[in-house]
Design a protein around this motif. Structure first.
Motif, mmCIF file in Angstrom:
data_model
loop_
_atom_site.group_PDB
_atom_site.id
_atom_site.type_symbol
_atom_site.label_atom_id
_atom_site.label_comp_id
_atom_site.label_asym_id
_atom_site.label_seq_id
_atom_site.Cartn_x
_atom_site.Cartn_y
_atom_site.Cartn_z
ATOM 1 N N ASP A 273 -10.437 41.960 -12.531
ATOM 2 C CA ASP A 273 -10.350 42.293 -13.658
ATOM 3 C C ASP A 273 -10.828 41.231 -14.924
ATOM 4 O O ASP A 273 -11.134 39.953 -15.073
ATOM 5 C CB ASP A 273 -8.812 41.921 -13.742
ATOM 6 N N HIS A 349 -2.705 36.183 -16.875
ATOM 7 C CA HIS A 349 -1.606 36.199 -16.052
ATOM 8 C C HIS A 349 -2.506 36.411 -14.492
ATOM 9 O O HIS A 349 -3.171 35.511 -14.158
ATOM 10 C CB HIS A 349 -1.044 38.156 -16.047
ATOM 11 N N HIS A 356 -1.630 42.626 -13.114
ATOM 12 C CA HIS A 356 -0.644 41.862 -13.211
ATOM 13 C C HIS A 356 0.541 41.671 -11.885
ATOM 14 O O HIS A 356 0.989 42.178 -11.826
ATOM 15 C CB HIS A 356 0.184 42.085 -14.641
ATOM 16 N N SER A 372 -6.350 34.905 -14.823
ATOM 17 C CA SER A 372 -7.172 35.279 -15.584
ATOM 18 C C SER A 372 -7.598 34.494 -17.279
ATOM 19 O O SER A 372 -6.718 33.573 -17.543
ATOM 20 C CB SER A 372 -6.919 37.067 -16.040
ATOM 21 N N GLU A 374 -8.925 34.854 -20.291
ATOM 22 C CA GLU A 374 -8.848 36.305 -21.088
ATOM 23 C C GLU A 374 -8.348 36.283 -22.987
ATOM 24 O O GLU A 374 -7.849 36.770 -23.261
ATOM 25 C CB GLU A 374 -8.306 37.343 -21.175
ATOM 26 N N GLU A 389 -13.156 37.741 -20.345
ATOM 27 C CA GLU A 389 -12.120 37.807 -19.838
ATOM 28 C C GLU A 389 -12.889 36.987 -17.999
ATOM 29 O O GLU A 389 -13.954 38.630 -17.239
ATOM 30 C CB GLU A 389 -11.437 39.489 -19.360
HETATM 31 MN MN LIG Z 1 -6.352 40.768 -17.583
#
Ligand SMILES: [Mn+2]
Length: 421
Positions: A273, A349, A356, A372, A374, A389
């Motif tokens: 992510d 998260h 997530h 993460s 971000e 991120e």
């Molecule tokens: Mn994220």
């Protein structure tokens, strides 16, 4: 690939966490309806997959703990010649056993009878059970018009001797701490994401449409090794980037704008992510640089704040403070409180088999968590939204940036974009 041994270890950990004289039943689930006779893309329930390494629709896992002894069964759909002609090959018992490490693989048709033998107390050779653990995620569909929550209700009416519990919190605790092999899977997911991002940097030009860039990312990871997306790619140019989950990338990418990308490739189920921002014409403007550098400074600061014992809530408070001071010093806001108009999401998260990932953000971080980092700033009136991120591993000493190889310094991005085709 995660080795079969690790799936067995996960089930042993679950076995240790549950009460004695308990049965656990986990469902792979079935696809949900999309429209008429079409279904949404099917994914095995992630908790089921985490324990079994099995993706096949409708499969069921049963674990029994009686006087400290473990018994386990996997139930899969039986061979059906007609079905195979339509939808391709299904797992044989042998294949399912090899993948999962579960010796007893049986047909789905005998599951109900088997469960009854365990929890009814009819046959003393099965042992005596007081608890049944189910995954009571309200979204877990296990049959036509049937979800685990409804199943729990009907079982508790039929088996009054059994107390039903939710296994979800136990699996959350296990899934929040990543093994060395899971960390390797992540690194691979991130490096595939980087291949896609480099391709974008080399192709980005004013006048393109956002969907051409999001499709290019998908095409790049698909043609690399048939990887799939961690989540629908967010590809937003200019003012569109001030919508966090900008859903429809149909806009034109204009000269002088920044392009916000929030995307990721999966690798064996593990979801990268990553967010990066590129100047559409290869050069950031002074104003874009000013905002970009506040966000980048914050992104780097968060990496130094992450360590065991810290909570995501604490990271969020420090982030708000950092971004507010940055914007105040740069003359972008007049009062510190105004930051809430320009930064309005969470800093972090957990990431894993879900982007997530199942987690509790109020728990102190421990080594093995992957989260993460971000921070973002979104100035609608300036037409600028910037989120940077990275995916961070919590270590005994502090943190390690798993996506440290994906360039994010302004000078590095501008240099790379000089080589555009
Ligand atoms: Mn994220």
């Amino acid at each position: 690939m995660i080795k079969t041994k690790e799936f067995t270890e996960r089930r042993n950990k679950l076995f240790k966490e549950i009460e004695d004289n308990s049965v656990v039943v986990m469902y792979a689930g079935v696809a949900k309806k999309y429209s008429e006779d079409e279904t949404l893309p099917y994914t095995a329930n992630r908790n089921f997959y985490y324990l079994t390494n099995i993706e096949q629709e409708g499969s069921i896992y049963l674990l029994a703990k009686c006087d400290g002894i473990l018994k386990e069964f996997l139930f899969i759909s039986e061979y059906n010649e007609v079905n195979e002609k339509w939808t391709g090959k299904r797992l044989t018992s042998d294949e399912a056993s090899k993948l999962s490490g579960i010796e007893n693989v049986l047909g789905l048709d005998i599951f109900s009878a088997k469960l009854d033998m365990f929890i009814s107390g009819k046959d003393k050779t099965y042992g005596f059970y007081t608890h049944l653990y189910l995954d009571l995620d309200s979204e877990l569909k296990i049959g036509d018009d049937l979800y685990t929550v409804q199943l729990a209700n009907s079982l508790s009416l039929n088996y009054t001797n059994i107390e039903i519990r939710n296994v979800y919190p136990i699996l959350m605790k296990l899934r929040m701490v990543k093994s060395p092999q899971e960390i390797e899977e992540f690194k691979e997911a991130i490096s595939k994401t980087n291949i896609g991002l480099k391709k974008i940097m080399m192709s980005l030009k004013p006048g393109m449409f956002e969907y051409q860039i999001s499709s290019l990312f998908y095409y790049t990871i698909q043609s690399y090794d048939y990887s799939t997306l961690s989540f629908p790619t967010i590809c937003a140019s200019g003012v569109h980037a001030t919508v966090l989950h900008y859903p429809t990338p149909v806009g034109r990418i204009n000269d002088g704008e920044c392009l916000q990308l929030d995307l990721g490739s999966k690798n064996n189920g593990y979801c990268a992510d990553i967010s990066r921002v590129y100047p559409v014409n290869g050069k950031f403007t002074e104003l874009q640089k000013k905002i970009y550098n506040i966000v980048l400074g914050c992104n780097k600061a968060v990496i130094t704040w992450i360590k065991p014992g810290v909570t995501i809530k604490e990271l969020q408070e420090k982030t708000i403070d950092f971004l507010a001071n940055g914007c105040l010093n740069a003359g972008l806001i007049k009062n510190k409180e105004d930051i809430k108009n320009y930064y309005f999401h969470n800093i972090s998260h957990h990431i894993g088999l879900d982007t997530h990932d199942i987690s509790r953000r109020d728990l102190p971080l421990v080594a093995g968590n992957i989260i993460s980092d971000e921070p973002g700033l979104y100035f609608k009136e300036l037409g600028i939204g910037i989120r940077i991120e990275d995916d961070i591993l919590v270590t005994e000493e502090g943190s390690y940036n798993l996506s440290g190889n994906i360039i994010k310094e302004i000078s590095d991005i501008e240099k790379a974009m000089l080589f555009r085709k």
